[in-house]
Design a protein around this motif. Sequence first.
Motif, PDB file in Angstrom:
ATOM      1  N   TRP A 256       0.833  -1.201   0.000  1.00  0.00           N
ATOM      2  CA  TRP A 256       0.000   0.000   0.000  1.00  0.00           C
ATOM      3  C   TRP A 256       0.862   1.243   0.000  1.00  0.00           C
ATOM      4  N   THR A 257       0.322   2.318  -0.569  1.00  0.00           N
ATOM      5  CA  THR A 257       1.027   3.602  -0.522  1.00  0.00           C
ATOM      6  C   THR A 257       1.164   4.086   0.919  1.00  0.00           C
ATOM      7  N   ILE A 258       0.213   3.733   1.780  1.00  0.00           N
ATOM      8  CA  ILE A 258       0.297   4.014   3.213  1.00  0.00           C
ATOM      9  C   ILE A 258       0.058   2.685   3.928  1.00  0.00           C
ATOM     10  N   PRO A 259       1.106   2.011   4.408  1.00  0.00           N
ATOM     11  CA  PRO A 259       0.914   0.664   4.958  1.00  0.00           C
ATOM     12  C   PRO A 259       0.166   0.644   6.283  1.00  0.00           C
ATOM     13  N   GLU A 260       0.285   1.713   7.070  1.00  0.00           N
ATOM     14  CA  GLU A 260      -0.417   1.784   8.351  1.00  0.00           C
ATOM     15  C   GLU A 260      -1.179   3.093   8.410  1.00  0.00           C
ATOM     16  N   ILE A 261      -2.481   3.004   8.639  1.00  0.00           N
ATOM     17  CA  ILE A 261      -3.342   4.182   8.628  1.00  0.00           C
ATOM     18  C   ILE A 261      -3.757   4.519  10.058  1.00  0.00           C
ATOM     19  N   ASN A 262      -3.559   5.781  10.443  1.00  0.00           N
ATOM     20  CA  ASN A 262      -4.084   6.299  11.700  1.00  0.00           C
ATOM     21  C   ASN A 262      -5.210   7.269  11.371  1.00  0.00           C
ATOM     22  N   HIS A 263      -6.414   6.904  11.722  1.00  0.00           N
ATOM     23  CA  HIS A 263      -7.588   7.691  11.335  1.00  0.00           C
ATOM     24  C   HIS A 263      -8.338   8.132  12.581  1.00  0.00           C
ATOM     25  N   THR A 264      -8.653   9.423  12.635  1.00  0.00           N
ATOM     26  CA  THR A 264      -9.464   9.964  13.725  1.00  0.00           C
ATOM     27  C   THR A 264     -10.918   9.977  13.295  1.00  0.00           C
ATOM     28  N   LEU A 265     -11.790   9.484  14.154  1.00  0.00           N
ATOM     29  CA  LEU A 265     -13.203   9.371  13.810  1.00  0.00           C
ATOM     30  C   LEU A 265     -13.753  10.720  13.363  1.00  0.00           C
ATOM     31  N   GLY A 266     -14.468  10.704  12.240  1.00  0.00           N
ATOM     32  CA  GLY A 266     -15.118  11.912  11.772  1.00  0.00           C
ATOM     33  C   GLY A 266     -14.256  12.809  10.916  1.00  0.00           C
TER      34      GLY A 266
END
Length: 923
Positions: A256-266
């Motif tokens: 993946w172009t970003i192997p680990e995703i950190n996502h904040t809800l919303g």
Amino acid sequence: MDTPEWSNKDGKNCAQIDECNDEEFNFLSSNLACCHCGGGHREATRFQYHMRTLVLGESVSGTLGRPIPRTAEHFSVDAECKLLDFNLTLDAKTGEVKLKENCETVGCGADRPEPFSFQCTVTAHQSAELNFSALLIVEAEKFVYGDNNVLVLEHEAPEEIFSPSIADEVDTFAMACLPDMDFSSWLHLDAANGDITMTPNKAPKGNFGLTNLQGPGLNLHQGNGVLCQVTATRNMSSLKTIVHVLVPSAWKEVNWTIPEINHTLGELSPPISPKDSLPRNWSTAPDSFSASCASDADEAVFSFDVLTGQATLDGHEVFVMDVSTGIIVVTADVGLAFLLDAQEKNRHSINVTCAVFAHYDWLVTQRFMVGGVLSIQLQDNVCWNDWTHESTTSFWRNAEKVTLKEGTGCKSLCRSRADCSHFAATAGSCTFLSARCSLPDPHNIGYCQEYKAVTEKILNCSKGSTCIEFHNPGSHFFAGTYCPFSSDAEGNMVYKRDGITAQDTQYLATYRAMTDAIACDEGDLVLKRPSPDDIMSSIDNASQPQAELHGERTCDAPNLSTVLESDPAGADEASAVVLDDLSTAEPADHWLHPCECAPTAPNQTTKPRFQSRVLIVEGSFVCEQKNLTKVVRIDEDSEAPDNTCDVLCQSTPSCKFLWTGTAGGQSQCRLYTACTVLVRELEAEGHLYGVPEPQEVCERADPDACWHATIRRQLLGASFSVHQVITASTVSTASDKGSSPVYLEGPFTSRSDAGKACGKNGGDILCTSFDVFGLRGPVGWVRDDTCGNWLQNGFNDTTELSCKTGVGAYCCGSCSLRVQLDDESWETLSSGSYAQFPSNNRRIKDLGVRGGPLCRVRAFTAPSFTGASYHIAVGSTLDLTELASIASVEVLDDLSCAVPAWRRKPVSLTTLQCRQQGLFVGP
């Protein structure tokens, strides 16, 4: 798929309900809204036909073609289907294609069967409402390789031999291929028996020999390979067939172009794309994608819809995948918060690990897949801070006490209420708190109570809404507040600190080993300078913000006076202009700043001069669009005067900057009200001028150096200066009247005596004092070599000077700073004063510098008089953003008190005596 956003009266969605019923809520029951209850949104299952190319005269028993997968118990054909014309039929129950009864060979019933081809539309009926139609293509040839004259082997597959299917006897075979290339190393035809041998790993890589591929059961649209014609010969007659030979390369694994995703809800997340794990650009992209995920949320059920690409946890959307390209956008919103509130951390998160599958369907009968792993961390947009007071007493005002329902917690209740900022949890209930309070007295017991454990709710807890306070002891130029601006290609946050000009702006970006030529650890932040090649969209004006920074990594503060190599001045900084005062014996003793007025020759008078505009830059640079007030197009064939643009600007009071040139082939004048940032405009070529207020100017000591080091930046709002610079070749300084200090010989023995004398001579306050060798430092030190004493702060009201002769004094205008705070109070700071903000939690709302024209205040962007700084002059105005950035200030003395050495006149000595002793070199 389940009906999106549906829930029953208890707030449970389709993935959470325990039983199905007809009870309606939001106009739908679970039996209508949920798939496992028989409702939801349904779509018929797609299928394809596997129909091999038939060989004329071949004896066949059983199935010739079938639907894959078989999806129904009933099949139908369109009215134009010609199966019967060639003694073929279709089973209504299974959808299989067979020979008609009493027909044993392909093409039976014809004396000399010839190749044929036709197609039918077959519909699979899954129910009265659900059906899907697929195309059935039927072809028959004299001889065939493989199933459909399509030979496909993956590039890393082992060698394989394909024999022809032919009903007639043949003597020899021959083969010719397009495009014409040397394929002998990987493709060979046995002329005796017609066998084709493929050795795929010896085929060249990256040669797309075939495009626009079409055929029954073939899903490849282009590929590495050749198009071959095979000719079979017997007794002077020949048979021909076309064979597609393909050697595509599948991905090794899915990365993946970003192997680990950190996502904040919303919040918005950038799309991420799949790629081959090997660094090659000639591999074939998969035909489709799917995913299977697991999370660390207890009992949360993950599901993935292979048709829509929607991935959910307990019915709440986590991400959406484009099943044809594999591009994923994480869309998790606050609806997942109920899974987070059960945790005990200060900031909750859910870790989702997904196995992503890339499917290759090159042929209906030749399907395989490769896999990869994607990690997603879903982070709460609310943080919780635990206030635990074991040794101290904490009293709070109670707002409301709520009894908990089964399955709910205090955090979930507090999250859902806008008026909840703090709460205390007890067994079976939550107490919402409104404010801290003092020790309760007998009259308000129960209203103000003590709590040992209190939880605070912190909103907007995410990288996208949190600024970084950066301190750099080695260079205060980079210190300051860096706020989220955009994200890079890997989804990492890019922080920005705005400068007065684009050149002063700085970025903090995540270290990337491939582009940053320094040694850092992964995840570190590095400083980046702005570059004209930067491509970016900010969080505020893009649905998917992304930044591409090309500026160099930096640690050293730039020389803001440095000019470009193409600048005619060529100097790195503003150097002093050194002249010789002919009235003195010392050589090279008259020093001038490049922007100071050049002295005139003796007995020479000059007429006042004015200039209307100053060239800032030429080329394709213009000012920001938001500051554009007027655009006038000039017809080149007209007889308009050359100064048309100047006249337009002079007649427009708001015109501060003027651009003349061509844009899109049209001559134009553009008028601007401000120009703090230069913008490169494509197909534009012209000259940008600054238009100062018209006033009298003088010759500068070094016009070129002054322009490149000082004036150009002032016109672009880059700095404040004690000189009011007007043009590139001339300059005006502050009025001589009242600006130069008044010197009084004295002698004076106290500050009071000198102050009274200054007052009588038109000054407001005593600024400083000097003796024979007077040298004034930052806080007013005066050294008296004659008397051998050090005296702090010049004169003192209570301490007499030990110097018997006393000293003289300079009288200057007083400087002060009036500050309005956000509680509407005012404070006044005098010369030499220091202050930090916020003061008693009060911040600056407005300010003004008072005093003579050369009074100024130094403002710092960090506490304790550190960080970036700039000067605020009399009459300057700051906007709210600039006011909010001020953390500390220093009120400086009137600049006219900084008297140059040649103007100091000691007491008790005549001018002639000073010159004879080398103590005085002034006129």
